[in-house]
Design a protein around this motif. Structure first.
Motif, PDB file in Angstrom:
ATOM      1  N   PHE A   1     -39.142  -7.744 -29.774  1.00  0.00           N
ATOM      2  CA  PHE A   1     -40.596  -7.906 -29.588  1.00  0.00           C
ATOM      3  C   PHE A   1     -41.095  -9.315 -29.892  1.00  0.00           C
ATOM      4  O   PHE A   1     -42.305  -9.547 -29.855  1.00  0.00           O
ATOM      5  CB  PHE A   1     -41.355  -6.907 -30.459  1.00  0.00           C
ATOM      6  N   LEU A   2     -40.187 -10.226 -30.187  1.00  0.00           N
ATOM      7  CA  LEU A   2     -40.598 -11.567 -30.628  1.00  0.00           C
ATOM      8  C   LEU A   2     -41.623 -12.180 -29.675  1.00  0.00           C
ATOM      9  O   LEU A   2     -41.397 -12.284 -28.476  1.00  0.00           O
ATOM     10  CB  LEU A   2     -39.365 -12.472 -30.723  1.00  0.00           C
TER      11      LEU A   2
ATOM     12  N   VAL B   1     -37.543   0.409 -29.464  1.00  0.00           N
ATOM     13  CA  VAL B   1     -36.244  -0.274 -29.443  1.00  0.00           C
ATOM     14  C   VAL B   1     -35.109   0.744 -29.534  1.00  0.00           C
ATOM     15  O   VAL B   1     -34.094   0.625 -28.849  1.00  0.00           O
ATOM     16  CB  VAL B   1     -36.157  -1.326 -30.574  1.00  0.00           C
ATOM     17  N   THR B   2     -35.300   1.772 -30.361  1.00  0.00           N
ATOM     18  CA  THR B   2     -34.280   2.829 -30.449  1.00  0.00           C
ATOM     19  C   THR B   2     -34.080   3.462 -29.073  1.00  0.00           C
ATOM     20  O   THR B   2     -32.941   3.696 -28.652  1.00  0.00           O
ATOM     21  CB  THR B   2     -34.710   3.907 -31.472  1.00  0.00           C
TER      22      THR B   2
ATOM     23  N   LEU C   1     -35.371  -5.764 -20.947  1.00  0.00           N
ATOM     24  CA  LEU C   1     -35.892  -4.472 -20.489  1.00  0.00           C
ATOM     25  C   LEU C   1     -37.291  -4.227 -21.025  1.00  0.00           C
ATOM     26  O   LEU C   1     -38.143  -3.636 -20.356  1.00  0.00           O
ATOM     27  CB  LEU C   1     -34.967  -3.336 -20.929  1.00  0.00           C
ATOM     28  N   ASN C   2     -37.523  -4.701 -22.230  1.00  0.00           N
ATOM     29  CA  ASN C   2     -38.838  -4.530 -22.839  1.00  0.00           C
ATOM     30  C   ASN C   2     -39.910  -5.317 -22.086  1.00  0.00           C
ATOM     31  O   ASN C   2     -41.095  -5.024 -22.190  1.00  0.00           O
ATOM     32  CB  ASN C   2     -38.772  -4.971 -24.305  1.00  0.00           C
ATOM     33  N   LEU C   3     -39.465  -6.328 -21.334  1.00  0.00           N
ATOM     34  CA  LEU C   3     -40.378  -7.091 -20.477  1.00  0.00           C
ATOM     35  C   LEU C   3     -40.475  -6.464 -19.088  1.00  0.00           C
ATOM     36  O   LEU C   3     -40.994  -7.081 -18.161  1.00  0.00           O
ATOM     37  CB  LEU C   3     -39.865  -8.531 -20.318  1.00  0.00           C
ATOM     38  N   ASP C   4     -39.946  -5.233 -18.952  1.00  0.00           N
ATOM     39  CA  ASP C   4     -39.948  -4.551 -17.649  1.00  0.00           C
ATOM     40  C   ASP C   4     -39.228  -5.339 -16.572  1.00  0.00           C
ATOM     41  O   ASP C   4     -39.694  -5.416 -15.426  1.00  0.00           O
ATOM     42  CB  ASP C   4     -41.383  -4.255 -17.170  1.00  0.00           C
ATOM     43  N   ALA C   5     -38.114  -5.952 -16.946  1.00  0.00           N
ATOM     44  CA  ALA C   5     -37.382  -6.759 -15.972  1.00  0.00           C
ATOM     45  C   ALA C   5     -36.861  -5.905 -14.832  1.00  0.00           C
ATOM     46  O   ALA C   5     -36.366  -4.803 -15.042  1.00  0.00           O
ATOM     47  CB  ALA C   5     -36.214  -7.453 -16.665  1.00  0.00           C
TER      48      ALA C   5
END
Ligand SMILES: Nc1ncnc2c1ncn2[C@@H]1O[C@H](COP(=O)(O)OP(=O)(O)O)[C@@H](O)[C@H]1O
Ligand SMILES: [Mg+2]
Length: 256
Positions: A102-103, A126-127, A161-165
């Motif tokens: 999340f940085l 994240v989990t 993935l967290n950036l919806d890549a």
């Protein structure tokens, strides 16, 4: 027919008098792993820097979903769903896995105008991502400094993935890894593609490439000189493209 996720048309990049990329056409579809191969200096990194918004192209255009885009920065590319994992990974050793994922874009809630981190929600997310990748990392609060090279790649992928890549670009992800770790990272790469994302993999390792790629593009002296379905080629042919021994390359280089 639906347009490809990404289409690079006639991309050139000049650095002063040096032509690092010369009219490269390349298409990337969702659900596939495309390997980029080529000798040092062939233009691979420059190409992904253009795709990821780090360098403006000197010529040519990039289309996403069939529409022309203009990336003035890596943020623009990220917003279009293109995430790049550079070899250095850019993780903070002393921060946890969740903090790294999340940085710079932490989830917060405001209490009387004061922002508080939503630690539990971030940890849960994240989990979920680590599970999706089947990364075998149990504690998202572990410091990244305690992880192996392969696990760090998994964290970098989670961040993408967290950036919806929709396209994940990886530059030499297995270069520094031992055999077992390499297997794991190649599984992650495959999993990304099987989940419907596109992956561009730069690698020098022919074995890795043939294990995981659907398609292989070879760069040489700034040009894309060959493109093959993995099933339609073999390491010997690809090496001959890289070195220039292949008759097609000789013919091409005689003309210019
Ligand atoms: N920022 C830059 N300034 C000047 N020349 C560069 C720069 N980046 C790359 N080049 C040159 O462009 C060519 C392609 O480099 P690069 O894309 O890094 O190749 P590869 O990743 O395939 O090894 C090389 O000749 C390299 O020296
Ligand atoms: Mg490079």
């Amino acid at each position: 027919m639906t347009p490809p996720l990404i289409e690079a048309r006639q991309i050139s990049k000049r650095f002063g008098a040096l032509t690092a990329l010369n009219a490269v056409d390349l298409t990337i579809r969702s659900g596939e792993v495309l390997a980029l191969l080529g000798d040092n200096g062939a233009g691979k990194s420059t190409f992904i820097k253009v795709l990821s918004g780090a360098h403006p192209a000197s010529d040519g255009e990039i289309l996403v979903d069939g529409r022309p885009v203009h990336f003035a920065s890596p943020q623009d590319a990220a917003e279009a769903g293109i995430a790049t994992i550079f070899q250095e990974l850019a993780l903070s050793e002393n921060l946890s896995i969740a903090e790294n994922v999340f940085l710079g874009r932490e989830m917060t809630r405001n209490v009387l105008g004061v922002p508080f981190l939503k630690r539990r929600a971030m940890k849960r997310q994240v989990t979920g991502l680590l599970d999706e990748l089947d990364a075998h990392i149990s504690d998202p609060e572990a410091p990244v400094g305690s992880l192996s090279g392969g696990q760090r790649q998994a964290v970098a992928i989670c961040r993408a993935l967290n950036l919806d890549a929709r396209l994940v670009i990886m530059d030499e992800p297995t270069a520094a890894l031992a055999v077992a770790e390499t297997r794991k990272v190649l599984q992650l790469v495959r999993r990304l593609a099987d989940s419907g994302r596109a992956v561009i993999l730069i690698s020098h390792n022919m074995h890795d490439v043939f294990e995981v790629a659907d398609r292989i593009a070879v760069f040489r002296r700034g040009r894309k000189i060959a493109e093959r379905e993995r099933r339609a080629t073999d390491p010997e042919e690809i090496v001959s493209f890289i070195t220039g021994a292949h008759p097609d390359v000789r013919a091409l280089e005689m003309q210019s």
